[in-house]
Write a protein that holds these residues in place. Structure first.
Motif, PDB file in Angstrom:
ATOM      1  N   ASP A 558      -1.400   0.155   1.910  1.00 30.37           N
ATOM      2  CA  ASP A 558      -1.740   1.546   1.587  1.00 30.37           C
ATOM      3  C   ASP A 558      -3.121   1.655   0.955  1.00 30.37           C
ATOM      4  OD1 ASP A 558       1.233   3.106   1.521  1.00 30.37           O
ATOM      5  OD2 ASP A 558       1.267   0.946   1.177  1.00 30.37           O
ATOM      6  N   ASP A 559      -3.838   2.704   1.361  1.00 32.67           N
ATOM      7  CA  ASP A 559      -5.167   2.998   0.827  1.00 32.67           C
ATOM      8  C   ASP A 559      -5.046   4.173  -0.137  1.00 32.67           C
ATOM      9  OD1 ASP A 559      -7.764   3.775   0.294  1.00 32.67           O
ATOM     10  OD2 ASP A 559      -8.389   3.835   2.398  1.00 32.67           O
ATOM     11  N   PRO A 560      -5.425   4.027  -1.401  1.00 34.18           N
ATOM     12  CA  PRO A 560      -5.282   5.142  -2.351  1.00 34.18           C
ATOM     13  C   PRO A 560      -6.160   6.340  -2.018  1.00 34.18           C
ATOM     14  CG  PRO A 560      -6.470   3.294  -3.345  1.00 34.18           C
ATOM     15  CD  PRO A 560      -5.927   2.798  -2.048  1.00 34.18           C
ATOM     16  N   ASP A 561      -7.160   6.164  -1.138  1.00 32.63           N
ATOM     17  CA  ASP A 561      -8.013   7.287  -0.733  1.00 32.63           C
ATOM     18  C   ASP A 561      -7.529   7.951   0.551  1.00 32.63           C
ATOM     19  OD1 ASP A 561      -9.762   6.936  -2.897  1.00 32.63           O
ATOM     20  OD2 ASP A 561     -10.845   5.348  -1.815  1.00 32.63           O
ATOM     21  N   ASP A 562      -6.396   7.527   1.071  1.00 32.98           N
ATOM     22  CA  ASP A 562      -5.856   8.051   2.323  1.00 32.98           C
ATOM     23  C   ASP A 562      -5.109   9.353   2.044  1.00 32.98           C
ATOM     24  OD1 ASP A 562      -4.624   8.533   4.727  1.00 32.98           O
ATOM     25  OD2 ASP A 562      -3.587   6.601   4.850  1.00 32.98           O
ATOM     26  N   ASP A 563      -5.553  10.460   2.674  1.00 31.05           N
ATOM     27  CA  ASP A 563      -4.873  11.740   2.482  1.00 31.05           C
ATOM     28  C   ASP A 563      -4.219  12.230   3.779  1.00 31.05           C
ATOM     29  OD1 ASP A 563      -7.104  12.393   3.936  1.00 31.05           O
ATOM     30  OD2 ASP A 563      -7.800  13.987   2.599  1.00 31.05           O
ATOM     31  N   HIS A 564      -3.708  11.310   4.561  1.00 32.22           N
ATOM     32  CA  HIS A 564      -3.056  11.656   5.833  1.00 32.22           C
ATOM     33  C   HIS A 564      -1.937  12.666   5.611  1.00 32.22           C
ATOM     34  CE1 HIS A 564      -0.903  11.080   9.670  1.00 32.22           C
ATOM     35  NE2 HIS A 564      -2.060  10.635  10.127  1.00 32.22           N
ATOM     36  N   ARG A 565      -1.791  13.594   6.576  1.00 30.81           N
ATOM     37  CA  ARG A 565      -0.820  14.688   6.412  1.00 30.81           C
ATOM     38  C   ARG A 565       0.619  14.193   6.401  1.00 30.81           C
ATOM     39  NH1 ARG A 565      -2.527  14.254  11.455  1.00 30.81           N
ATOM     40  NH2 ARG A 565      -1.060  14.315  13.200  1.00 30.81           N
ATOM     41  N   HIS A 566       0.912  13.089   7.068  1.00 30.02           N
ATOM     42  CA  HIS A 566       2.266  12.529   7.045  1.00 30.02           C
ATOM     43  C   HIS A 566       2.474  11.750   5.745  1.00 30.02           C
ATOM     44  CE1 HIS A 566       3.985  13.109  11.152  1.00 30.02           C
ATOM     45  NE2 HIS A 566       2.710  13.294  11.466  1.00 30.02           N
ATOM     46  N   ALA A 567       3.654  11.882   5.206  1.00 31.91           N
ATOM     47  CA  ALA A 567       4.081  11.038   4.085  1.00 31.91           C
ATOM     48  C   ALA A 567       5.482  10.521   4.410  1.00 31.91           C
ATOM     49  CB  ALA A 567       4.069  11.813   2.775  1.00 31.91           C
ATOM     50  N   ALA A 595      -1.685  10.700  -4.408  1.00 32.68           N
ATOM     51  CA  ALA A 595      -2.783  10.154  -3.611  1.00 32.68           C
ATOM     52  C   ALA A 595      -2.986  10.950  -2.330  1.00 32.68           C
ATOM     53  CB  ALA A 595      -2.511   8.690  -3.288  1.00 32.68           C
ATOM     54  N   ARG A 596      -1.908  11.351  -1.698  1.00 33.92           N
ATOM     55  CA  ARG A 596      -2.020  12.105  -0.444  1.00 33.92           C
ATOM     56  C   ARG A 596      -2.580  13.511  -0.673  1.00 33.92           C
ATOM     57  NH1 ARG A 596       0.831   9.388   3.835  1.00 33.92           N
ATOM     58  NH2 ARG A 596      -0.056   7.311   3.529  1.00 33.92           N
ATOM     59  N   GLY A 597      -2.368  14.069  -1.847  1.00 34.41           N
ATOM     60  CA  GLY A 597      -2.909  15.381  -2.158  1.00 34.41           C
ATOM     61  C   GLY A 597      -2.039  16.515  -1.657  1.00 34.41           C
ATOM     62  N   ASP A 598      -2.516  17.734  -1.897  1.00 34.36           N
ATOM     63  CA  ASP A 598      -1.737  18.927  -1.581  1.00 34.36           C
ATOM     64  C   ASP A 598      -2.169  19.586  -0.276  1.00 34.36           C
ATOM     65  OD1 ASP A 598      -0.397  18.516  -3.925  1.00 34.36           O
ATOM     66  OD2 ASP A 598      -1.551  19.977  -5.074  1.00 34.36           O
ATOM     67  N   GLY A 599      -3.052  18.940   0.473  1.00 34.14           N
ATOM     68  CA  GLY A 599      -3.497  19.507   1.741  1.00 34.14           C
ATOM     69  C   GLY A 599      -2.529  19.185   2.863  1.00 34.14           C
ATOM     70  N   GLY A 600      -3.011  19.385   4.085  1.00 35.45           N
ATOM     71  CA  GLY A 600      -2.187  19.091   5.247  1.00 35.45           C
ATOM     72  C   GLY A 600      -1.941  20.320   6.084  1.00 35.45           C
ATOM     73  N   THR A 601      -1.231  20.128   7.169  1.00 37.42           N
ATOM     74  CA  THR A 601      -0.848  21.234   8.039  1.00 37.42           C
ATOM     75  C   THR A 601       0.338  21.984   7.440  1.00 37.42           C
ATOM     76  OG1 THR A 601       0.548  19.737   9.295  1.00 37.42           O
ATOM     77  CG2 THR A 601      -1.701  20.014  10.070  1.00 37.42           C
ATOM     78  N   GLY A 602       0.755  23.057   8.109  1.00 41.87           N
ATOM     79  CA  GLY A 602       1.814  23.883   7.546  1.00 41.87           C
ATOM     80  C   GLY A 602       3.096  23.130   7.278  1.00 41.87           C
ATOM     81  N   TRP A 603       3.585  22.387   8.286  1.00 43.11           N
ATOM     82  CA  TRP A 603       4.841  21.670   8.081  1.00 43.11           C
ATOM     83  C   TRP A 603       4.689  20.587   7.018  1.00 43.11           C
ATOM     84  CZ3 TRP A 603       4.823  16.514   8.447  1.00 43.11           C
ATOM     85  CH2 TRP A 603       3.833  15.904   9.239  1.00 43.11           C
ATOM     86  N   SER A 604       3.487  19.985   6.925  1.00 44.73           N
ATOM     87  CA  SER A 604       3.259  18.927   5.938  1.00 44.73           C
ATOM     88  C   SER A 604       3.380  19.470   4.519  1.00 44.73           C
ATOM     89  CB  SER A 604       1.878  18.320   6.169  1.00 44.73           C
ATOM     90  OG  SER A 604       1.567  17.376   5.174  1.00 44.73           O
ATOM     91  N   LYS A 605       2.797  20.637   4.281  1.00 45.13           N
ATOM     92  CA  LYS A 605       2.920  21.242   2.957  1.00 45.13           C
ATOM     93  C   LYS A 605       4.377  21.591   2.662  1.00 45.13           C
ATOM     94  CE  LYS A 605      -1.711  23.196   3.288  1.00 45.13           C
ATOM     95  NZ  LYS A 605      -2.484  24.404   3.604  1.00 45.13           N
ATOM     96  N   ALA A 606       5.077  22.074   3.669  1.00 46.35           N
ATOM     97  CA  ALA A 606       6.485  22.423   3.470  1.00 46.35           C
ATOM     98  C   ALA A 606       7.302  21.204   3.067  1.00 46.35           C
ATOM     99  CB  ALA A 606       7.048  23.049   4.752  1.00 46.35           C
TER     100      ALA A 606
END
Length: 775
Positions: A558-567, A595-606
């Motif tokens: 895992d990369d701590p700077d990775d903000d990919h929308r999937h978790a 680390a992933r943050g609060d961004g992402g696509t609609g379903w990702s935020k949900a």
């Protein structure tokens, strides 16, 4: 109520949806022309009617292909997705796409360009779309609804001046695969899709009290001089969910019967039946977050002015958003609907929708049904359960041909025609864990309802077969001797590896649930032993990494700077149940989410709303809900990926339910993640596992009243801050019902066992147990 002060110009962001689970429509509310774009859920191209359709299975044997990928992973620690796709994937043939059925146009001669008092609204409690306006001193009104009891879309146009209703009704479609005929007061559309040959038919019948209806040679119906006019529309195809042909009866008879039966009724009777049926579901649950919207604030402006939950108007929008999610689920998934809700529910205005408008099984289909049980809409899951059952036959074929295994499998996405194999998009083609995830929904239905007949007849057979597949395909990891999924892929991210966390967590959940179900039924002692041994040897998919994170892969990649929308590696937190709050695993999940943050696509935020709620962090869950509303919600309140994708609506509504009530660990946990922005509120009709209905009232961020209604006899454990101070507990029961013969009384003190913020009561079915604060 959603409402707007101008007509819709754009389908995706402005049109208003209605639906009855099978038929759907979007209403625009134009002055010169009303557009009613409509769908029938089974109108799909592709499938067995296309030469060479192969269900996604390998078209020819690939001896050693799977083993070669596994060896590469063992030797190198991973494999590039493009390389794996070249070995194991293949281009699709005949996959098809969900289709618009077309558009009904109501064209009004001499209509002015502007009107006074224009209002276009969607009343979600009554499931009615309405348009009202005044021109030249005459008030006009249109209303539209999709009736589940009568299997039609209906509409009525009226005016407050006699003889003022007139229009021409015509049908259009982007496809040239049909014929339109108008005879008398009936318009018939009939054809067959060029790709796949699916036959389809729609009929419209029009009545015009006080006026005339004239059929045109051009396939139109013209109403003139009417006091009012109303129509009914029915549509269908010859699709059937039976493998391998997926064809049933010609739709003509069913469509004709539906439209004629509805046309024989008085219009008010259609409305009454429709509203009663819809409210039977919608009114079961209600939510009050202390909001209040300005009386003359259209919904699009209410959304545009949303600031993150700081005002009564913001809280009203949040409340509306949850109710709208329930409305959309009722509209797009009802018992006997031929298919479950797809990526867009059942609404689609094109012949080439995003992602084919299909069923993505690496989260999206599953997310559609997250709110069903907690928000008191259990019936809406029936099409999903039938769809899962229908996938078992083609899934067995894929398991046998591709893996040489028993059981059934489905990969990353599927269609109505039993596509359970693969395609060749490297980052989203391989996901054999999907069947196990779908089986999770079957078991959850049992956990909420405790229906052992359903468990025996529907859920357990599918769960058992899904488990058999993994018993045959898990491999011993040479690194540590545990059983792992290989090749495995964490959607849609990274390299192929052995034992990716999500893969292991899903299989762990399947084995655990299948064992629980088998024990409940008293079945399969030898199989249970085999499954228990495999579960004991299985890598559980839970590891804490070098920077405190929950690892996404078995190795610390895992990369701590990775903000990919999937978790996806947090499946064990939600919707799984491996991770409990206040454990090292929960702390590691929090690190990963930060680390992933609060961004992402609609379903990702949900999904993140649900993650944070499971971590009992209501403020962070609310922040994600606010992100959803501010950046991933369209003016008509549809979720946007972008583009429009309905899973975000459903996932966020489920997340609010998780903030208010959780029960996945065997305790009815009340207000586990209440955000500070909701200090006062109430909820009625929430559902907990164990067949329990929960009503809540809270003030100052603390529960003041909790009422639990038991669906059957059994112990109920409840956790709440209410029990940290003096409280009263009462057993109330309606003695006018069948239980009067037992001599039950109303309002007697309930016997409970209290320990450290939790109470346990021996509940009786039909009784309501009410807890109130004494201060």
């Amino acid at each position: 109520m959603l409402w707007y002060d101008r007509p819709a110009e754009e389908w995706e962001s402005q049109a208003l949806p209605i639906g009855n689970g099978t038929l759907g429509a979007t209403v625009f509310g134009g002055l010169a022309r009303e557009r009613i774009q409509f769908n029938e859920k089974t109108l799909w191209t592709g499938g067995p009617g296309v030469p060479g359709y192969d269900f996604g299975d390998w078209r020819e044997p690939r001896p050693g292909a799977l083993e070669a990928v596994q060896r590469r992973i063992d030797e190198d620690g991973g494999a590039d997705p493009a390389e794996v796709a070249a070995r194991l994937g293949q281009a699709r043939t005949g996959y098809g796409a969900y289709q618009t059925f077309g558009d009904l146009w109501l064209e009004f001669p001499g209509a002015p360009g502007t009107a006074d008092g224009y209002r276009r609204e969607l009343d979600i409690r009554n499931a009615m779309a309405t348009v009202v306006y005044t021109t030249q001193g005459t008030r006009h009104q249109r209303e539209f609804f999709a009736s589940y009891p009568d299997r039609v879309i209906a509409g009525r146009l009226s005016a407050d001046r006699p003889g003022a209703v007139g229009f021409t009704l015509r049908y259009t479609s982007p496809r040239a695969d049909h014929r339109v005929v108008a005879e008398g007061a009936r318009l018939t559309v009939r054809g067959a899709l060029a790709e796949g040959g699916l036959r389809f038919e729609a009929q419209v019948r029009v009545a015009a009290p006080g006026g005339t209806v004239t059929a045109g040679d051009d396939g139109t119906l013209t109403v003139a001089g009417a006091d009012s006019a109303w129509f009914v529309l029915a549509a269908g195809t010859d699709y059937a969910d039976t493998h391998p042909g997926y064809r049933g009866a010609d739709p003509h008879r069913a469509v004709t019967e539906a439209v004629d039966a509805a046309a024989r009724e008085r219009y008010p009777s259609l409305v009454t039946r429709h509203v009663r049926d819809h409210r039977r579901l919608f009114d079961r649950m209600s939510l009050d977050l202390g909001g209040q919207a300005p009386a003359e604030e259209p919904t699009d402006r209410l959304l545009a002015r949303y600031t993150g939950g700081d005002s009564p108007a913001d809280r009203e929008l949040e409340t509306l958003y949850v109710a709208y999610g329930r409305y959309l689920l009722i509209a797009s998934s009802r018992p006997d609907s031929p298919l479950p809700a797809n990526l867009q529910g059942l609404w689609n205005h094109t012949t080439a929708p995003p992602w084919s408008g299909d069923y993505h099984t690496n989260i999206n289909l599953q997310m559609n049904y997250w709110p069903a049980h907690p928000l008191a809409l259990a019936e809406t899951t029936e099409p999903l359960h039938r769809f899962i059952t229908a996938l078992r036959a083609p899934g067995r074929r894929s398991a046998r041909r591709m893996f040489g295994a028993r059981g059934w499998v489905v990969h990353n996405e599927t269609n109505p025609y039993g596509f359970t194999g693969v395609h060749d998009w490297p980052t989203a083609f391989w996901f054999p864990e999907a069947a196990a995830w779908l089986a999770h929904h079957l078991h959850e239905h049992y956990r909420f309802t405790l229906d052992t007949g359903y468990l025996r007849e529907v859920a357990y057979p599918a769960m058992r077969e899904a488990a058999e597949f993994w018993l045959d395909t898990l491999r011993t990891d040479p690194r540590d001797g545990t059983l792992v999924v290989t090749p495995s892929y964490s959607p849609e991210h990274g390299a192929f590896t052995a034992g990716a966390s999500m893969s292991q967590q899903i299989v762990h959940g399947l084995f655990t649930a299948t064992l629980e179900a088998a024990r409940e039924l008293g079945d399969d002692p030898a199989f249970r032993d085999h499954l228990q041994r495999a579960l004991d040897a299985l890598d559980p998919g839970l590891r804490i990494g070098s920077w405190g994170q929950l690892r996404e892969w078995k190795d610390d990649l895992d990369d701590p700077d990775d903000d990919h929308r999937h978790a996806s590696h947090l499946f064990a937190l939600h919707p799984g149940q491996q991770i409990e709050p206040d454990t090292p695993w929960a702390d590691a999940a929090r690190v990963s989410l930060d680390a992933r943050g609060d961004g992402g696509t609609g379903w990702s935020k949900a999904w993140k709303v649900n993650f944070w709620a499971r971590l009992r962090d209501g403020d962070r869950a609310h922040r994600l809900l606010a992100e959803q509303l501010m950046h991933s919600t369209l003016p008509n309140l549809w979720d946007t990926h972008p583009p429009f994708q309905i899973d975000g609506n459903f996932g966020a509504a489920a997340g609010v339910a998780e903030m208010l009530l959780q029960s996945h660990h065997g305790v009815v946990d009340v207000l586990p993640a209440l955000p500070g922005r909701w200090p006062d509120g109430a909820a009625r009709g929430l559902r907990a596992r164990g067949d329990v209905t929960v009503d809540l009232l809270w003030r100052g961020g603390r529960a003041r009243t909790i009422a639990l209604t038991a669906g059957r006899d059994g112990a109920i454990r409840v956790r709440s801050g209410l029990f940290d101070a003096p409280y009263a507990a009462y057993d109330t029961y309606d003695t006018t019902g069948a239980a009067a013969a037992t001599g039950a009384t109303e309002g007697r003190e309930a016997a409970v066992r209290h320990e450290a913020g939790t109470v346990t009561l021996a509940a009786l079915g039909g009784h309501t147990y009410t807890f109130t604060t004494r201060d």
